[in-house]
Design an enzyme around this catalytic site. Structure first.
Site, mmCIF file in Angstrom:
data_model
loop_
_atom_site.group_PDB
_atom_site.id
_atom_site.type_symbol
_atom_site.label_atom_id
_atom_site.label_comp_id
_atom_site.label_asym_id
_atom_site.label_seq_id
_atom_site.Cartn_x
_atom_site.Cartn_y
_atom_site.Cartn_z
ATOM 1 N N GLN A 142 19.826 40.016 40.392
ATOM 2 C CA GLN A 142 19.666 39.371 39.089
ATOM 3 C C GLN A 142 18.184 39.162 38.777
ATOM 4 O O GLN A 142 17.413 38.687 39.609
ATOM 5 C CB GLN A 142 20.421 38.032 39.075
ATOM 6 C CG GLN A 142 20.408 37.302 37.750
ATOM 7 C CD GLN A 142 21.215 38.001 36.650
ATOM 8 O OE1 GLN A 142 22.085 38.819 36.914
ATOM 9 N NE2 GLN A 142 20.914 37.678 35.405
ATOM 10 N N ASP A 175 23.099 48.638 37.917
ATOM 11 C CA ASP A 175 22.320 48.230 36.741
ATOM 12 C C ASP A 175 21.658 49.437 36.069
ATOM 13 O O ASP A 175 21.185 49.343 34.929
ATOM 14 C CB ASP A 175 21.194 47.274 37.165
ATOM 15 C CG ASP A 175 21.501 45.815 36.844
ATOM 16 O OD1 ASP A 175 22.211 45.563 35.857
ATOM 17 O OD2 ASP A 175 21.010 44.945 37.585
ATOM 18 N N LYS A 229 29.668 37.247 36.251
ATOM 19 C CA LYS A 229 29.809 38.585 36.823
ATOM 20 C C LYS A 229 30.766 38.548 38.012
ATOM 21 O O LYS A 229 31.667 39.382 38.122
ATOM 22 C CB LYS A 229 28.435 39.128 37.262
ATOM 23 C CG LYS A 229 27.543 39.509 36.081
ATOM 24 C CD LYS A 229 26.113 39.855 36.493
ATOM 25 C CE LYS A 229 25.249 40.046 35.234
ATOM 26 N NZ LYS A 229 23.832 40.297 35.502
HETATM 27 N N1 GUN Z 1 19.039 39.537 33.798
HETATM 28 C C1 GUN Z 1 19.411 39.554 32.499
HETATM 29 N N2 GUN Z 1 20.149 40.652 32.236
HETATM 30 C C2 GUN Z 1 20.243 41.334 33.399
HETATM 31 C C3 GUN Z 1 20.899 42.546 33.777
HETATM 32 O O1 GUN Z 1 21.540 43.240 32.976
HETATM 33 N N3 GUN Z 1 20.788 42.905 35.079
HETATM 34 C C4 GUN Z 1 20.090 42.172 35.976
HETATM 35 N N4 GUN Z 1 20.022 42.619 37.225
HETATM 36 N N5 GUN Z 1 19.469 41.041 35.657
HETATM 37 C C5 GUN Z 1 19.572 40.631 34.383
#
Ligand code: GUN
Length: 294
Positions: free
Chosen positions: A97, A120, A53
């Protein structure tokens, strides 16, 4: 044989568009979108995701602010950091995350994020906005699926959409998005009776159950478009392999088009995170006219 929906190429093109918009925004207003990521603990998969990311954030010309905290971080310390980022004008998007360590309540943390920075789309305000069809930030994976579907089919109005899986981050928001597109939406799940029969009625079949190759080829209506959200690590003949929630080879015999795993929905998720960060930046500065079309 089905057309293969190339999510990798679509995501690449989307990132290119975001790069252009970001450069133009910076040139004309001196505003550079910024995304902050918070990673708590040592989960190796989470480290890989967050690294990707951050790398892609920088690659499209945005600012990336990464915060790594030890597993024993208290919920209060995490909330304090979220609050600082909420008040930081250089930060337009905040991503915590998941999963978080067991002693931290994820919903308390997510709902502490400024909803306008919740890239998100997990904050209860954004979930509520999506449910009533108000504009807001939408969860990245279902947003990516919608982009692929619109690209493949154009108009979605009137189509029968079946979503297998009812999670808060994929199944439910996917249903809301497709309803907004005037599809007839069914959410199926582990208790659904005659799952095969329900799937066979789908013009659009979205699989998001997290079970390797659970959706069989003859559950796919001839001419359907199949979106496979699953990413399952399995061992075949002693070799580790990624497979989706759909039996790809068999489904491709019936479908008009299908997303592969890997290279389908997966690459769209981070591209949509960057899309959300760009859109959030425009909203925060009252520049709706600069926002990108879906
Ligand atoms: N963990 C796995 N996928 C995601 C996501 O799309 N966003 C976040 N914040 N954590 C994750």
């Amino acid at each position: 044989m089905a057309e293969i929906i190339d999510g990798k190429a679509f995501a690449q093109n989307l990132r290119k568009r975001i790069t252009g918009q970001t450069a133009q925004l910076k040139n004309e207003t001196n505003i550079q979108p910024g995304l902050a990521t918070i990673l708590v603990g040592e989960d190796p998969a989470s480290h890989v995701y967050v690294r990707n990311k951050n790398k892609q954030t920088k690659a499209v010309g945005m600012a990336s602010f990464h915060h790594e905290l030890p597993a024993e971080t208290t919920q209060q310390a995490l909330l304090t950091l979220v609050d600082e980022l909420n008040r930081d004008d250089a930060v337009n998007g905040i991503l915590v995350q998941l999963p978080l360590p067991a002693h931290i309540d994820p919903m308390t943390v997510i709902n502490a994020i400024d909803p306008d920075k919740d890239v998100d789309g997990f904050h209860i305000h954004n979930v509520g906005k999506l449910a009533i069809g108000e504009p807001g930030l939408v969860s990245c994976t279902p947003l990516g699926c919608l982009m692929l579907l619109k690209d493949q089919l154009g108009e979605l109005s009137g189509k029968n959409a079946v979503i297998v899986g009812r999670s808060n981050i994929v199944g439910k928001p996917m249903a809301a998005l497709l309803l907004q597109q005037h599809c007839t939406v069914t959410i199926a799940h582990s208790r659904t009776r005659d799952l095969a029969g329900v799937c066979r009625r789908a013009d659009i079949l979205v699989a998001a159950v997290g079970r390797p190759e659970m959706i069989k080829g003859d559950w796919v209506k001839p001419g359907a478009v199949v979106i496979d959200v699953g990413i399952n690590r399995v061992e075949i003949d002693g070799k580790a392999k990624l497979v989706g929630d759909v039996d790809y080879a068999a489904a491709a015999e019936h479908a008009e088009a299908i997303t592969p795993v890997p290279g389908g929905v997966g690459p769209m998720t981070i591209a949509c995170l960057l899309y959300n960060t760009y859109q959030a930046t425009c909203m925060q500065h009252d520049m709706a006219e600069r926002m990108m079309d879906l």
